[in-house]
Design a protein around this motif. Sequence first.
Motif, mmCIF file in Angstrom:
data_model
loop_
_atom_site.group_PDB
_atom_site.id
_atom_site.type_symbol
_atom_site.label_atom_id
_atom_site.label_comp_id
_atom_site.label_asym_id
_atom_site.label_seq_id
_atom_site.Cartn_x
_atom_site.Cartn_y
_atom_site.Cartn_z
ATOM 1 N N LEU A 36 22.258 31.655 -2.998
ATOM 2 C CA LEU A 36 21.003 31.044 -3.919
ATOM 3 C C LEU A 36 21.385 29.617 -3.353
ATOM 4 C CD1 LEU A 36 21.230 31.346 -7.963
ATOM 5 C CD2 LEU A 36 19.581 32.161 -6.203
ATOM 6 N N SER A 70 15.250 29.991 -8.883
ATOM 7 C CA SER A 70 16.260 29.158 -9.711
ATOM 8 C C SER A 70 16.252 27.646 -9.814
ATOM 9 C CB SER A 70 17.366 29.666 -9.138
ATOM 10 O OG SER A 70 18.482 28.618 -9.967
ATOM 11 N N THR A 79 21.284 23.434 -11.909
ATOM 12 C CA THR A 79 20.600 23.388 -10.561
ATOM 13 C C THR A 79 19.469 22.319 -10.698
ATOM 14 O OG1 THR A 79 20.503 25.764 -10.656
ATOM 15 C CG2 THR A 79 18.185 24.515 -9.876
#
Length: 314
Positions: A185, A63, A139
């Motif tokens: 994640l 990611s 992110t």
Amino acid sequence: MITDAITPEAYRNEDFDKKILEEMGELGLLGATIQGYECAGVSSVASGLITRAVERVDSGYRSGYSVQSSLVMGGIDEFGTEEMKEKFLPGLAKGKLVGCFGLTEPNHGSDPGSLETVAKPHPSKKGYFSLSGSKTWITNSPIADVLLVWAKLQSTGKIRGFLIERKDCPPGTLETPHLTNKNGLRASITGMIQMDEVPVPEAHMFPEVEGLRGPFSCLNSARYGIAWGTMGALEDCIARSREYALERRQFKNNPIAKYQLVQKKLSDATTDAAYGILAATQVGRLKDEGKAAPEMISMIKRQNCDRALINSRQ
């Protein structure tokens, strides 16, 4: 290196997150398809193989890697001026700078066309825009040096892309708080972007692209990487399951891998991984030839994610 074991403490360590991207940069992995600017300049298939290997270690790593490479660097390379490319891409390629991509908003997660972040002429700085608004589920935002933010021009209502440098933001204008207690994640740091009259030079606005074509083009490249990454995650599940099946003994001390029910599950998963990799390879070749339609990338991403999830649950 990026294959080192991750501790729970590392999930919350900003220096650790930056170090991972810097190590990826030292290996030449970041923005790998970009020509020049200290990037590797490899094919889409080669970049996909990198993504596959990174996600085989951890989906959170993939990611962070995808945001840096496809969304931020890819956006600058495709839509930025030469000055933007020379200023930002070498640092991003080496992991010396961390980037994030600000599109999703608290009130418009699935409806980016309705985003509320606005850009207007700065009230006191000539040649600058002033950006105000919020982004969420971003992110890398808590550690980002360069923030690619999409906002609507007050004068036209059109969506435009802006590059914000954290170091140039006056105190109180930019905040990037963490989003904590994630279930998945965890190796990828996630936060918000909160802007209150952030000054951005006019030269840091993408000059040509407007509307959703810009962010969707960046997202399309990231989706292609996800099609590869999920296959890496699936292959890791297969390898771990096979090892367990060979070690686990039941029914007269036989390894459970001896039984056809277990063999079928492993065979189905291996077949799905092979088909998914072949599909991603073909689309990557078409992408480099300028023949890949966005629908192709959406299809392989959807299919590969689906098969990886189904097989990993068995």
